[in-house]
Design a protein around this motif. Structure first.
Motif, PDB file in Angstrom:
ATOM      1  N   GLN A 196       0.829  -1.207   0.000  1.00 26.66           N
ATOM      2  CA  GLN A 196       0.000   0.000   0.000  1.00 26.66           C
ATOM      3  C   GLN A 196       0.867   1.264   0.000  1.00 26.66           C
ATOM      4  OE1 GLN A 196      -2.551  -0.465   3.408  1.00 26.66           O
ATOM      5  NE2 GLN A 196      -3.910  -1.896   2.357  1.00 26.66           N
ATOM      6  N   ASP A 232      -8.278   1.920   3.901  1.00 26.65           N
ATOM      7  CA  ASP A 232      -7.295   2.111   2.837  1.00 26.65           C
ATOM      8  C   ASP A 232      -6.265   3.150   3.261  1.00 26.65           C
ATOM      9  OD1 ASP A 232      -8.651   0.346   1.128  1.00 26.65           O
ATOM     10  OD2 ASP A 232      -9.943   1.966   0.381  1.00 26.65           O
ATOM     11  N   HIS A 261      -5.112   6.085   7.614  1.00 28.24           N
ATOM     12  CA  HIS A 261      -6.068   5.242   6.887  1.00 28.24           C
ATOM     13  C   HIS A 261      -7.442   5.907   6.873  1.00 28.24           C
ATOM     14  CE1 HIS A 261      -2.929   2.245   7.723  1.00 28.24           C
ATOM     15  NE2 HIS A 261      -3.408   1.621   6.668  1.00 28.24           N
TER      16      HIS A 261
END
Length: 174
Positions: free
Chosen positions: A18, A71, A66
């Motif tokens: 990520q 995410d 996040h």
């Protein structure tokens, strides 16, 4: 929607990927985070590995933000100076908010979380960072209380004939 910030989250393969995707996306959107678009994940990976090595050595900390869906939306790396004469300073590096999350106040929230982390670190009296000229970033940081402490003209070459200033900004915590 607000971000949830975690200082020194566990580095899982998912988080690693990520961060790599975030860094690549920010770079390709024109973000001033060490690369010039177009850039591929494999070009960013060595720099991320360097940051992770510094984290393993205890020299650098990751601050991750996040969104409500879990995410990764924002990151910053915090590093205490290794120089004993400037051990009272903390550097912020690779400060980024994903392009789809920009314009929502998340950059300010990331910087506030970084400042809180710095204030919670024993002996830290000054936060320092550098930014690339030509993006207006110095105005963003000045709006957060940072002041320009120096400028190196033409220190960043983004393309032949396109040199930008490196601007050093500081925030005294006293």
């Amino acid at each position: 929607m607000a971000l949830t910030f975690t200082l020194e989250p566990p580095i899982t393969p998912a988080l690693r990927d990520q961060v790599l995707d975030l860094w690549t996306d920010v770079s390709n959107a024109g973000g001033a985070v060490g690369f010039v678009p177009p850039v591929a994940r494999e070009q960013v990976r060595p720099e991320l590995v360097r940051h992770f090595v510094q984290m393993t050595e205890g020299r650098t900390r990751l601050l991750a933000g996040h969104d409500a869906h879990g995410d990764l939306a924002a990151v910053a790396f915090l590093a205490r100076s290794a120089d004993p004469l400037s051990a009272h300073t903390l550097g912020l590096y690779s400060v980024m908010v994903h392009p789809k999350h920009q314009g929502k106040g998340h950059g300010r929230a990331l910087m506030a979380a970084a400042e809180a982390a710095a204030r919670a670190t024993d002996g830290i009296e000054v936060i320092r960072l550098s930014c690339r000229g030509g993006h207006g970033l110095e105005r963003f940081y000045a709006g957060l209380g940072y002041r320009e402490a120096g400028r190196i003209p033409g220190a960043v070459r983004v393309a032949p004939g396109d040199d930008r200033d490196e601007i050093i900004m500081v925030l005294p915590l006293g």
